[in-house]
Design a protein around this motif. Sequence first.
Motif, PDB file in Angstrom:
ATOM      1  N   ILE A   1       0.846  -1.186   0.000  1.00 37.63           N
ATOM      2  CA  ILE A   1       0.000   0.000   0.000  1.00 37.63           C
ATOM      3  C   ILE A   1       0.885   1.240   0.000  1.00 37.63           C
ATOM      4  O   ILE A   1       2.113   1.132   0.054  1.00 37.63           O
ATOM      5  N   ARG A   2       0.299   2.414  -0.015  1.00 36.87           N
ATOM      6  CA  ARG A   2       1.075   3.656  -0.049  1.00 36.87           C
ATOM      7  C   ARG A   2       0.899   4.436   1.251  1.00 36.87           C
ATOM      8  O   ARG A   2      -0.217   4.809   1.617  1.00 36.87           O
ATOM      9  N   ASN A   3       2.001   4.659   1.952  1.00 37.19           N
ATOM     10  CA  ASN A   3       2.034   5.571   3.090  1.00 37.19           C
ATOM     11  C   ASN A   3       1.996   6.986   2.513  1.00 37.19           C
ATOM     12  O   ASN A   3       2.875   7.370   1.744  1.00 37.19           O
ATOM     13  N   CYS A   4       0.996   7.774   2.865  1.00 40.00           N
ATOM     14  CA  CYS A   4       0.805   9.089   2.247  1.00 40.00           C
ATOM     15  C   CYS A   4       1.422  10.250   3.018  1.00 40.00           C
ATOM     16  O   CYS A   4       1.157  11.419   2.707  1.00 40.00           O
ATOM     17  N   SER A   5       2.247   9.942   4.015  1.00 37.46           N
ATOM     18  CA  SER A   5       2.848  11.023   4.801  1.00 37.46           C
ATOM     19  C   SER A   5       3.849  11.840   3.996  1.00 37.46           C
ATOM     20  O   SER A   5       4.284  12.899   4.442  1.00 37.46           O
ATOM     21  N   THR A   6       4.209  11.364   2.799  1.00 40.89           N
ATOM     22  CA  THR A   6       5.140  12.107   1.947  1.00 40.89           C
ATOM     23  C   THR A   6       4.449  13.218   1.165  1.00 40.89           C
ATOM     24  O   THR A   6       5.114  14.050   0.555  1.00 40.89           O
ATOM     25  N   PHE A   7       3.124  13.219   1.141  1.00 43.45           N
ATOM     26  CA  PHE A   7       2.387  14.254   0.415  1.00 43.45           C
ATOM     27  C   PHE A   7       2.207  15.496   1.292  1.00 43.45           C
ATOM     28  O   PHE A   7       2.028  15.378   2.506  1.00 43.45           O
ATOM     29  N   PRO A   8       2.237  16.684   0.680  1.00 43.82           N
ATOM     30  CA  PRO A   8       1.995  17.908   1.447  1.00 43.82           C
ATOM     31  C   PRO A   8       0.670  17.847   2.193  1.00 43.82           C
ATOM     32  O   PRO A   8      -0.328  17.360   1.651  1.00 43.82           O
ATOM     33  N   PHE A   9       0.676  18.300   3.428  1.00 42.36           N
ATOM     34  CA  PHE A   9      -0.498  18.418   4.297  1.00 42.36           C
ATOM     35  C   PHE A   9      -0.999  17.101   4.888  1.00 42.36           C
ATOM     36  O   PHE A   9      -1.952  17.113   5.661  1.00 42.36           O
ATOM     37  N   LEU A  10      -0.399  15.985   4.530  1.00 42.21           N
ATOM     38  CA  LEU A  10      -0.813  14.699   5.087  1.00 42.21           C
ATOM     39  C   LEU A  10       0.253  14.191   6.051  1.00 42.21           C
ATOM     40  O   LEU A  10       1.443  14.449   5.856  1.00 42.21           O
ATOM     41  N   ASP A  11      -0.185  13.460   7.069  1.00 38.11           N
ATOM     42  CA  ASP A  11       0.764  12.939   8.055  1.00 38.11           C
ATOM     43  C   ASP A  11       0.759  11.413   8.055  1.00 38.11           C
ATOM     44  O   ASP A  11       0.210  10.776   7.148  1.00 38.11           O
ATOM     45  N   ASN A  12       1.343  10.845   9.091  1.00 38.76           N
ATOM     46  CA  ASN A  12       1.547   9.396   9.140  1.00 38.76           C
ATOM     47  C   ASN A  12       0.292   8.622   9.545  1.00 38.76           C
ATOM     48  O   ASN A  12       0.370   7.461   9.917  1.00 38.76           O
ATOM     49  N   THR A  13      -0.861   9.277   9.452  1.00 38.64           N
ATOM     50  CA  THR A  13      -2.116   8.554   9.673  1.00 38.64           C
ATOM     51  C   THR A  13      -2.848   8.280   8.362  1.00 38.64           C
ATOM     52  O   THR A  13      -3.891   7.631   8.354  1.00 38.64           O
ATOM     53  N   TYR A  14      -2.294   8.768   7.241  1.00 41.68           N
ATOM     54  CA  TYR A  14      -2.965   8.613   5.949  1.00 41.68           C
ATOM     55  C   TYR A  14      -2.313   7.522   5.106  1.00 41.68           C
ATOM     56  O   TYR A  14      -1.079   7.428   5.021  1.00 41.68           O
ATOM     57  N   PHE A  15      -3.147   6.728   4.444  1.00 40.21           N
ATOM     58  CA  PHE A  15      -2.638   5.743   3.487  1.00 40.21           C
ATOM     59  C   PHE A  15      -3.592   5.659   2.300  1.00 40.21           C
ATOM     60  O   PHE A  15      -4.746   6.082   2.381  1.00 40.21           O
ATOM     61  N   ARG A  16      -3.081   5.108   1.220  1.00 44.23           N
ATOM     62  CA  ARG A  16      -3.837   5.023  -0.021  1.00 44.23           C
ATOM     63  C   ARG A  16      -3.622   3.648  -0.632  1.00 44.23           C
ATOM     64  O   ARG A  16      -2.529   3.083  -0.535  1.00 44.23           O
ATOM     65  N   PHE A  17      -4.642   3.126  -1.281  1.00 50.53           N
ATOM     66  CA  PHE A  17      -4.440   1.910  -2.072  1.00 50.53           C
ATOM     67  C   PHE A  17      -5.391   1.916  -3.256  1.00 50.53           C
ATOM     68  O   PHE A  17      -6.464   2.514  -3.216  1.00 50.53           O
ATOM     69  N   CYS A  18      -4.975   1.252  -4.327  1.00 51.74           N
ATOM     70  CA  CYS A  18      -5.803   1.183  -5.530  1.00 51.74           C
ATOM     71  C   CYS A  18      -6.610  -0.103  -5.538  1.00 51.74           C
ATOM     72  O   CYS A  18      -6.397  -1.004  -4.717  1.00 51.74           O
ATOM     73  N   PHE A  19      -7.533  -0.196  -6.469  1.00 52.62           N
ATOM     74  CA  PHE A  19      -8.418  -1.351  -6.551  1.00 52.62           C
ATOM     75  C   PHE A  19      -7.840  -2.368  -7.540  1.00 52.62           C
ATOM     76  O   PHE A  19      -7.600  -2.037  -8.705  1.00 52.62           O
ATOM     77  N   MET A  20      -7.648  -3.583  -7.059  1.00 57.41           N
ATOM     78  CA  MET A  20      -7.129  -4.658  -7.890  1.00 57.41           C
ATOM     79  C   MET A  20      -8.265  -5.644  -8.190  1.00 57.41           C
ATOM     80  O   MET A  20      -9.418  -5.245  -8.264  1.00 57.41           O
ATOM     81  N   SER A  21      -7.958  -6.917  -8.335  1.00 56.00           N
ATOM     82  CA  SER A  21      -9.014  -7.906  -8.580  1.00 56.00           C
ATOM     83  C   SER A  21      -9.860  -8.044  -7.318  1.00 56.00           C
ATOM     84  O   SER A  21      -9.394  -7.760  -6.203  1.00 56.00           O
ATOM     85  N   PRO A  22     -11.114  -8.477  -7.430  1.00 54.75           N
ATOM     86  CA  PRO A  22     -11.959  -8.640  -6.241  1.00 54.75           C
ATOM     87  C   PRO A  22     -11.316  -9.529  -5.179  1.00 54.75           C
ATOM     88  O   PRO A  22     -11.408  -9.230  -3.980  1.00 54.75           O
ATOM     89  N   GLU A  23     -10.644 -10.589  -5.608  1.00 53.98           N
ATOM     90  CA  GLU A  23     -10.010 -11.507  -4.659  1.00 53.98           C
ATOM     91  C   GLU A  23      -8.874 -10.822  -3.909  1.00 53.98           C
ATOM     92  O   GLU A  23      -8.745 -10.956  -2.674  1.00 53.98           O
ATOM     93  N   LYS A  24      -8.046 -10.109  -4.628  1.00 55.22           N
ATOM     94  CA  LYS A  24      -6.924  -9.411  -3.994  1.00 55.22           C
ATOM     95  C   LYS A  24      -7.414  -8.276  -3.096  1.00 55.22           C
ATOM     96  O   LYS A  24      -6.843  -8.010  -2.034  1.00 55.22           O
ATOM     97  N   ASN A  25      -8.457  -7.593  -3.521  1.00 56.48           N
ATOM     98  CA  ASN A  25      -9.023  -6.522  -2.694  1.00 56.48           C
ATOM     99  C   ASN A  25      -9.550  -7.074  -1.375  1.00 56.48           C
ATOM    100  O   ASN A  25      -9.341  -6.474  -0.312  1.00 56.48           O
ATOM    101  N   THR A  26     -10.211  -8.209  -1.438  1.00 57.26           N
ATOM    102  CA  THR A  26     -10.727  -8.850  -0.230  1.00 57.26           C
ATOM    103  C   THR A  26      -9.580  -9.277   0.683  1.00 57.26           C
ATOM    104  O   THR A  26      -9.652  -9.121   1.910  1.00 57.26           O
ATOM    105  N   GLU A  27      -8.499  -9.770   0.079  1.00 58.02           N
ATOM    106  CA  GLU A  27      -7.311 -10.164   0.854  1.00 58.02           C
ATOM    107  C   GLU A  27      -6.701  -8.962   1.558  1.00 58.02           C
ATOM    108  O   GLU A  27      -6.328  -9.039   2.742  1.00 58.02           O
ATOM    109  N   LEU A  28      -6.616  -7.837   0.859  1.00 58.43           N
ATOM    110  CA  LEU A  28      -6.049  -6.636   1.470  1.00 58.43           C
ATOM    111  C   LEU A  28      -6.942  -6.121   2.592  1.00 58.43           C
ATOM    112  O   LEU A  28      -6.446  -5.736   3.664  1.00 58.43           O
ATOM    113  N   LEU A  29      -8.241  -6.098   2.387  1.00 56.85           N
ATOM    114  CA  LEU A  29      -9.151  -5.626   3.425  1.00 56.85           C
ATOM    115  C   LEU A  29      -9.023  -6.465   4.697  1.00 56.85           C
ATOM    116  O   LEU A  29      -9.009  -5.925   5.802  1.00 56.85           O
TER     117      LEU A  29
END
Length: 364
Positions: free
Chosen positions: A329-357
């Motif tokens: 996943i992506r730690n978003c603390s490197t973006f302006p105005f965001l800190d170490n509580t923010y993260f981002r992830f993209c949508f993959m296959s339904p199976e992989k998304n369920t695994e990540l969740l």
Amino acid sequence: MIKHKDHFHGSDLEKIEEIYGIPKEQITSFSANVNPLGISPKLRSSLIDHIDAITSYPDREYASLRAQIGAYVHAPAQSILVGNGSTELISLFIQMEHPKKALILGPTYSEYEREISLGGGTSLYYPLREEDGFMLNVEEFKKSLNESIDLLVICNPNNPTSTAISQDTMRKILDECKRYDIFVMVDETYVEFAPDAAEVDSIPLTRFYNNLVVLRGVSKFFASPGLRLGYAVTGNADLLKYINTHKNPWTINSLAAIAGELMFSDTDYIKKTRSLIDTERTRIYKELQSWDGVKVYEPAANFILARILKPGVTADDLFEHAIKKGLMIRNCSTFPFLDNTYFRFCFMSPEKNTELLACLKELL
């Protein structure tokens, strides 16, 4: 200038392999924001038939490619400029405009600030507010525009917030920018993933505003970052003429030019992509809304931004926990105005998304 920390980009699988000892082939990158379907089947089956194209130079004008792009985005071919990925075009337009002071909607992609700085310009950020769900309040934003600004940069839908500005709102921005002679660069890398792309698309506005350029590429929606194919659309004929007389010829290789002609016409692939992303975006957003440990922001692109609410858990913790399972996943603390509580992830296959969740829920 805002300092950006070192971080793992979605393409940094070699670094991950070296640090964590996980073979890159076993890593699912939820950080790269690339179409999970992979490349277009039409492209895969046809490209080998065109391999002999590398024995000759491509057309300097890329007439056939620009015509195909024009048909795809509903814009005249003469208003289209192609380049070696949207990153090259970002650099090219910033060099041509040579802004002394630029305004950037943030948090967002750091390449805009870097290119402006390389040209000797200064970047200011207009912060999208967390309390507004990172949605732009256009009337408040218009008050920040003035004659000292040369360039406005907007990523739409925005990375990493996944929020979008409608075409009607963009008109209001462009009208205000015309008052102050501000040129507007809109990066639409993720627009094709939007639930209603036509509502967000700024390309139709290039017919009416000569202070606008819209940039796109094939890296994300068409899962082809290695092709390095990007394009720009603008109604500013003088700017197009100036760039065409100053840029290097043959910035796109023969195979990439042919690939572009093929992929833009693969309507089945385009429909399947939009259907998959729409379904998974809705499912994942609803699921995360039901968790007490995170706050999520309504996504318009193929990724989602979340804020950790659970005490004692950081984005670093979440990254470490997920990567050990081969999920990046992506730690978003490197973006302006965001800190170490923010993260981002993209949508993959339904199976992989369920695994990540399931993986994220273990900590959240």
